[in-house]
Enzyme design. Sequence first.
Site, short mmCIF file in Angstrom:
data_model
loop_
_atom_site.label_atom_id
_atom_site.label_comp_id
_atom_site.label_asym_id
_atom_site.label_seq_id
_atom_site.Cartn_x
_atom_site.Cartn_y
_atom_site.Cartn_z
N ARG A 180 0.84 -1.20 0.00
CA ARG A 180 0.00 0.00 0.00
C ARG A 180 0.87 1.25 0.00
O ARG A 180 0.60 2.20 -0.72
CB ARG A 180 -0.94 -0.02 1.21
CG ARG A 180 -1.97 -1.13 1.15
CD ARG A 180 -2.91 -1.09 2.34
NE ARG A 180 -3.78 0.08 2.29
CZ ARG A 180 -4.54 0.47 3.32
NH1 ARG A 180 -4.50 -0.19 4.46
NH2 ARG A 180 -5.31 1.53 3.19
N CYS A 235 -1.28 6.06 9.17
CA CYS A 235 -1.57 4.77 8.54
C CYS A 235 -2.71 5.02 7.54
O CYS A 235 -2.71 6.03 6.86
CB CYS A 235 -1.94 3.72 9.59
SG CYS A 235 -3.32 4.20 10.66
#
Length: 285
Positions: A180, A235
Amino acid sequence: MNHVVEKEWLLAHIGDDNIRLADCRYNLGNADEGYQLYLADHIPGAVYFDLEKDLSAPVTLHGGRHPLPDVNKLKLILQKAGISPETTVIAYDGGEGAFAARLWWILNYVGHENVFVLNGGYKEWRAQDYPVEETIQVFNETIYDIEINTAILASYEEVKKKVREKSPNTVIIDSRESKRYLGIEEPIDKKAGHIPGAINKIWTEGLGNGRFKSKEEQYERFSDIDKENEIIVYCGSGVTATPNYLALKEAGFKNVRLYAGSFSDWVSYDENEVETGENHLDRNL
């Protein structure tokens, strides 16, 4: 300062009037599972804190997928749980570390000093056949005065300013898995990649078998970062960055802040650029 406690310590202090246990078990793929697990059994005296209902505000256009909870609502929740500013709170989850660390960080944010994460979580507790109960205890309500600790939060505006200025004394840490971060895949948010200039320190690497690693091991993870630097962690939605925040504090870093909205907030502004590929600290932010 230690931010985690061991199950043996907790076992010796079960029933202490000034200790409140916070069950934070949750499943991002099944919102009801954590509470159902709590109803089935939990550490004696534990109160349940739901990630979505208690530890997050409703999702809006900006603010990310898990916005910080309204502090006035949180105040009522804490008071109902019998938690005062003097109460020692021990947060635990299923052993993932992230959900307990979310509550740990939030309590730090509202000025609570005596809060810890149970190392190994409920998984280790049960593995030792330590006592559990099904009873949901009711506690006398307390008075809780919120004192916001703004120093540990990085706002969207502040992060955007740091990115624009490429501040050499600020390190931005992306806590997500590498695919990611690199922009190889993005299963949740609308853009793939990371905040420009961010480096990747995967949050799960701070744990082993559901346990937070030692202070020395955490320091080794972040040994490429100058302790004098300002560090901003994020995050996807502000949940799994909190174990990295805790790990940095365990390792002795002082100036650490959480971008609570995280990547999901960053990409909610269409004008914001994202990067793909890997950054290293020898590159100016």
